[in-house]
Design a protein around this motif. Structure first.
Motif, mmCIF file in Angstrom:
data_model
loop_
_atom_site.group_PDB
_atom_site.id
_atom_site.type_symbol
_atom_site.label_atom_id
_atom_site.label_comp_id
_atom_site.label_asym_id
_atom_site.label_seq_id
_atom_site.Cartn_x
_atom_site.Cartn_y
_atom_site.Cartn_z
ATOM 1 N N LEU A 375 -134.053 -18.031 25.279
ATOM 2 C CA LEU A 375 -132.842 -17.614 25.191
ATOM 3 C C LEU A 375 -131.787 -18.839 25.384
ATOM 4 O O LEU A 375 -130.623 -18.424 24.985
ATOM 5 C CB LEU A 375 -132.360 -16.499 26.354
ATOM 6 N N LEU A 376 -132.264 -19.959 25.883
ATOM 7 C CA LEU A 376 -131.209 -20.975 26.164
ATOM 8 C C LEU A 376 -130.653 -21.639 24.801
ATOM 9 O O LEU A 376 -131.313 -21.681 23.965
ATOM 10 C CB LEU A 376 -132.006 -22.206 26.918
ATOM 11 N N SER A 377 -129.589 -21.790 24.924
ATOM 12 C CA SER A 377 -128.529 -22.365 23.892
ATOM 13 C C SER A 377 -127.452 -23.173 24.335
ATOM 14 O O SER A 377 -127.087 -23.351 25.491
ATOM 15 C CB SER A 377 -128.170 -21.117 22.605
ATOM 16 N N GLU A 378 -126.834 -23.695 23.391
ATOM 17 C CA GLU A 378 -125.675 -24.326 23.667
ATOM 18 C C GLU A 378 -124.633 -23.958 24.532
ATOM 19 O O GLU A 378 -124.307 -22.758 24.035
ATOM 20 C CB GLU A 378 -124.981 -25.017 22.070
ATOM 21 N N GLY A 379 -124.084 -24.479 25.454
ATOM 22 C CA GLY A 379 -123.210 -23.908 26.506
ATOM 23 C C GLY A 379 -123.766 -22.995 27.371
ATOM 24 O O GLY A 379 -122.991 -22.298 28.338
ATOM 25 N N SER A 380 -125.086 -22.852 27.434
ATOM 26 C CA SER A 380 -125.633 -21.717 28.806
ATOM 27 C C SER A 380 -125.230 -22.647 29.947
ATOM 28 O O SER A 380 -125.184 -24.095 30.054
ATOM 29 C CB SER A 380 -127.076 -21.771 28.408
ATOM 30 N N SER A 381 -125.220 -21.659 30.867
ATOM 31 C CA SER A 381 -125.001 -22.345 32.163
ATOM 32 C C SER A 381 -125.669 -21.874 33.499
ATOM 33 O O SER A 381 -126.464 -20.911 33.345
ATOM 34 C CB SER A 381 -123.572 -21.917 32.432
ATOM 35 N N LEU A 382 -126.087 -22.652 34.419
ATOM 36 C CA LEU A 382 -126.644 -22.198 35.751
ATOM 37 C C LEU A 382 -125.682 -22.195 36.934
ATOM 38 O O LEU A 382 -125.298 -23.400 37.398
ATOM 39 C CB LEU A 382 -127.804 -23.062 35.746
ATOM 40 N N SER A 383 -125.585 -21.405 37.693
ATOM 41 C CA SER A 383 -125.019 -21.237 38.985
ATOM 42 C C SER A 383 -126.083 -21.290 40.200
ATOM 43 O O SER A 383 -126.848 -20.362 40.044
ATOM 44 C CB SER A 383 -123.964 -20.323 39.002
ATOM 45 N N ILE A 384 -125.910 -21.779 41.060
ATOM 46 C CA ILE A 384 -126.730 -21.832 42.192
ATOM 47 C C ILE A 384 -126.014 -21.656 43.492
ATOM 48 O O ILE A 384 -124.923 -22.297 43.738
ATOM 49 C CB ILE A 384 -127.778 -23.166 42.751
ATOM 50 N N ALA A 385 -126.268 -20.297 44.270
ATOM 51 C CA ALA A 385 -125.327 -20.254 45.485
ATOM 52 C C ALA A 385 -126.277 -19.539 46.510
ATOM 53 O O ALA A 385 -127.324 -18.857 46.054
ATOM 54 C CB ALA A 385 -124.403 -19.374 45.143
ATOM 55 N N ASP A 386 -125.924 -19.450 47.714
ATOM 56 C CA ASP A 386 -126.666 -18.872 49.008
ATOM 57 C C ASP A 386 -126.555 -17.463 48.921
ATOM 58 O O ASP A 386 -127.428 -16.564 49.243
ATOM 59 C CB ASP A 386 -126.353 -19.429 50.240
ATOM 60 N N THR A 387 -125.311 -17.040 48.284
ATOM 61 C CA THR A 387 -124.945 -15.654 48.405
ATOM 62 C C THR A 387 -124.900 -15.147 46.920
ATOM 63 O O THR A 387 -124.423 -15.939 46.031
ATOM 64 C CB THR A 387 -123.813 -15.198 49.186
ATOM 65 N N ASP A 388 -125.159 -13.900 46.730
ATOM 66 C CA ASP A 388 -124.987 -13.132 45.385
ATOM 67 C C ASP A 388 -123.311 -13.418 45.047
ATOM 68 O O ASP A 388 -122.630 -13.741 45.981
ATOM 69 C CB ASP A 388 -125.427 -11.682 45.541
ATOM 70 N N SER A 389 -123.015 -12.992 43.650
ATOM 71 C CA SER A 389 -121.732 -13.263 43.320
ATOM 72 C C SER A 389 -120.769 -12.209 43.761
ATOM 73 O O SER A 389 -119.623 -12.643 43.563
ATOM 74 C CB SER A 389 -121.845 -13.360 41.805
#
Length: 409
Positions: A375-389
């Motif tokens: 599914l990866l494409s131009e502009g895809s992003s990855l967030s990493i955090a200890d708590t859910d959003s």
């Protein structure tokens, strides 16, 4: 502090430059707002496209910091909170009322009711540059994206002449839990017969820690497999789930009190042929909607992951693997949250190679990686955090992560 004159001059120079990108950039943009500098910088990868002074929220109406994206755009908008105040070229960041917008009053100090005010001319230019989904990061300090290299980071999957559906079941997002396992289909170009990368909107990936709700959902799924009718598999222990637990306990010759313990969870999952839940999870959204989620393993879970954001740049015409550009956001978790998550060592937002160090602690199964990379494409992003959003993430949003400043004193 960077002077207002320098920022304005920088913007004018970029505006007049043929390569400024204001008429349309070739790559996905991201916007970084510094509350300390009262500035906004537009990046294409790690290249500066434009800068501008801003005015963020004043005391009592502080602009939240964190990871956002543009949810809605309106050329003409009036506030439904503050007496129909005009908010031209409004670009919404949260459904609770935070936005970028133009203003004729942009002093060199925080003065808004929470929004990010932009000079009117710049607001109009920025409005033309962006689309819904463009990421906006708001931080106390100025941050600059840098290229991040790690074996853990996703890369575009090669085009395969295979059936388009995976046979790997992934957990649905929580809002889809009642619908059963999700299989991710790859969109085909006209006339194609094999799998290819998705031509839909870029995906949004969040890596975070599992919580008690995730454990309860595994328990409910196990009860359902064993025929105990726990009700909706939603992570909430309702009357149907308690009754199902009691029935399972009775069948095992245990005290039928409906109380879930680690021992009971282990026995139940083993009986259902399921593995214990992992201590981390990966969630995917696309087009402002949940797509799927899956488990992952976090090494040294007593150490905080920190809060990081990365965006993928890919030039398929050049045949390159693409690049990830990332930043680390300062985020101080409350003591109660650290205790609940079992965190004894805080993350250092200024540590050298902090993103790479966090990525090195993650283990993602090959089948999950394959699903994401298809599914990866131009502009895809990855967030990493200890708590859910949190509460800001919901219908019609990407993953929104709110960060917390260092406690006073």
């Amino acid at each position: 502090m960077v002077s207002r004159f320098a920022l304005t001059a920088s913007f004018v120079a970029l505006l007049l430059s043929p390569a400024s990108g204001l008429a349309g950039s070739r790559g996905p943009l991201q916007i970084i707002v510094s509350k300390d500098q009262q500035s906004l910088v537009v990046y294409d990868g790690d290249a500066v496209i434009a800068t501008s002074p801003v005015s963020t929220g004043k005391a009592g109406h502080t602009t939240p910091s964190g990871i956002f994206s543009i949810l809605e755009k309106r050329r003409h908008h009036k506030s439904n909170i503050y007496s129909n105040a005009p908010m031209p070229f409004m670009q919404r960041l949260t459904w609770s009322g935070i936005a970028l917008h133009g203003s004729n009053h942009v002093p060199d100090y925080p003065a808004s009711h929470g929004c990010v005010r932009l000079p009117s001319a710049f607001a109009a230019s920025l409005f033309k540059m962006t689309d819904r989904g463009v990421h906006v990061l708001i931080s106390d300090r100025q941050m600059t994206p840098v290229e991040v290299k790690s074996a853990l980071l996703f890369r575009p999957a090669p085009i395969e002449i295979e059936p388009p559906l995976s046979d790997v079941p992934l957990r649905p997002a929580i809002s889809q839990a009642a619908d059963g396992p999700v299989e991710v289909a790859m969109r085909q170009p006209d006339g194609a017969t094999g799998a290819t990368r998705s031509m839909e909107e870029p995906i949004r990936i969040l890596i975070t820690r599992s919580d008690l709700r995730d454990d309860m959902r595994e328990v409910q799924a196990s009860l359902e497999v064993l025929g105990y009718a726990p009700g909706t598999v939603d992570g909430h222990s309702g009357p149907a789930t308690v009754a199902a637990l009691r029935a399972f306990q009775a069948s095992e010759g245990l005290e039928s009190d409906g109380k879930l313990t680690l021992e009971l969870t282990d026995r139940l999952l083993r009986k259902a042929g399921r593995t214990p839940p992992q201590n981390g999870k990966l969630l995917v959204r696309q087009g402002f909607k949940p797509l799927f989620e899956a488990g992952l393993t976090i090494d040294n879970p007593d150490e905080a992951l920190g809060t990081h954001f990365l965006q993928f740049r890919h030039n398929e015409e050049a045949g390159a693997e693409g690049k990830w550009f990332g930043v680390t956001l300062e985020n101080h978790l409350p003591s109660s949250t650290k205790k609940r998550l079992g965190i004894s060592t805080e993350a250092d937002p200024f540590a050298y190679n902090g993103i790479q160090r966090t990525l090195a602690r993650l283990t993602i199964a090959d089948d999950v990686r394959k699903q994401v990379e298809q599914l990866l494409s131009e502009g895809s992003s990855l967030s990493i955090a200890d708590t859910d959003s949190g509460l800001e993430t919901g219908p019609g949003t990407d993953f929104i992560t709110i960060t917390r400043p260092r406690p006073a004193g």
